[in-house]
Design a protein around this motif. Sequence first.
Motif, PDB file in Angstrom:
ATOM      1  N   ILE A 254      55.443  58.880  70.118  1.00  0.00           N
ATOM      2  CA  ILE A 254      56.840  59.661  69.643  1.00  0.00           C
ATOM      3  C   ILE A 254      56.766  59.901  68.273  1.00  0.00           C
ATOM      4  O   ILE A 254      57.431  61.031  67.776  1.00  0.00           O
TER       5      ILE A 254
ATOM      6  N   ALA B 277      62.786  58.426  75.803  1.00  0.00           N
ATOM      7  CA  ALA B 277      62.661  57.236  74.742  1.00  0.00           C
ATOM      8  C   ALA B 277      63.932  56.465  74.937  1.00  0.00           C
ATOM      9  O   ALA B 277      63.949  55.110  74.789  1.00  0.00           O
TER      10      ALA B 277
ATOM     11  N   ALA C 209      53.439  54.085  72.803  1.00  0.00           N
ATOM     12  CA  ALA C 209      54.581  54.732  72.960  1.00  0.00           C
ATOM     13  C   ALA C 209      55.187  55.239  71.534  1.00  0.00           C
ATOM     14  O   ALA C 209      55.513  56.618  71.424  1.00  0.00           O
ATOM     15  N   LEU C 210      55.209  54.332  70.715  1.00  0.00           N
ATOM     16  CA  LEU C 210      55.845  54.571  69.112  1.00  0.00           C
ATOM     17  C   LEU C 210      54.895  55.693  68.799  1.00  0.00           C
ATOM     18  O   LEU C 210      55.390  56.575  67.874  1.00  0.00           O
TER      19      LEU C 210
ATOM     20  N   GLY D 298      61.449  64.274  75.937  1.00  0.00           N
ATOM     21  CA  GLY D 298      60.476  63.221  75.203  1.00  0.00           C
ATOM     22  C   GLY D 298      61.781  62.358  74.740  1.00  0.00           C
ATOM     23  O   GLY D 298      61.617  61.047  74.742  1.00  0.00           O
ATOM     24  N   SER D 299      62.639  62.646  73.957  1.00  0.00           N
ATOM     25  CA  SER D 299      63.893  62.076  73.352  1.00  0.00           C
ATOM     26  C   SER D 299      64.857  61.373  74.414  1.00  0.00           C
ATOM     27  O   SER D 299      65.031  60.162  74.374  1.00  0.00           O
TER      28      SER D 299
END
Length: 241
Positions: free
Chosen positions: A90, A135, A86-87, A131-132
């Motif tokens: 992102i 997160a 995930a990181l 996406g933000s």
Amino acid sequence: MTNVLKTPASHAVKPQSPLVRFYRSPIGKKLISGATGLALAGFVLVHMAGNLLLFLGHDAYNAYAEHLARWGVLLYAVEGLLVGIALLHIGVGMSVFVGRLRARPEGYAEYQSVGENSYQSLSSRTMIITGSILAVFLGLHLWTFKFGPYYSTELDGHAARDLARLVVEVFHKLPYVLGYSAVLLGLGFHLRHGVWSAVQSLGALHAGIRPLAYGVSALLAGAIALGFVALPWAIYGGLIV
């Protein structure tokens, strides 16, 4: 005696490793984004299917959660891997977005767009936004459920966590149901473009099947979003108690 002019010594540039060069290259970013995106899409599909077990009753849901808990160290390893994926996803997404802003400051709200103009949509133009939001939501979601209150129950003659009770308790609160639904519909928008774009980025599509893949991506994204949203509303409406 003549003076000799010396040019300043140039600073040696440390060579980059192949992995760093791959990460920073446009092709590398496309491939990383596609691979990590598909991995995360697969995870949310499995997670959604696990959530739907609550429709079969508290015991079925708790048994599934207990089965995962018995993985022990392996579960932590899988969770760590998912966090890393995930990181990375992102990080690549933000890098692409910032790069496009610098190249064209008047506006690129689209992340990892691939394909012809006819395939652009609201979902493709809002990838960085959805996406933000996802997160931030992930952190809140883990805090609420994984690290939330621990209720105990008996399962097959032994003590286990009553995660079903916590889920039902949380989704009896309308603000959480509404917020959860909005975010998960945002997930559907993100997957709507993300799945198709990821497969395209990995070079698995050709022009002949591109429209079909585009449609399948929309159906899959819609099914996942509705699968997630169905549970909280079923709980709030009293279908699951």
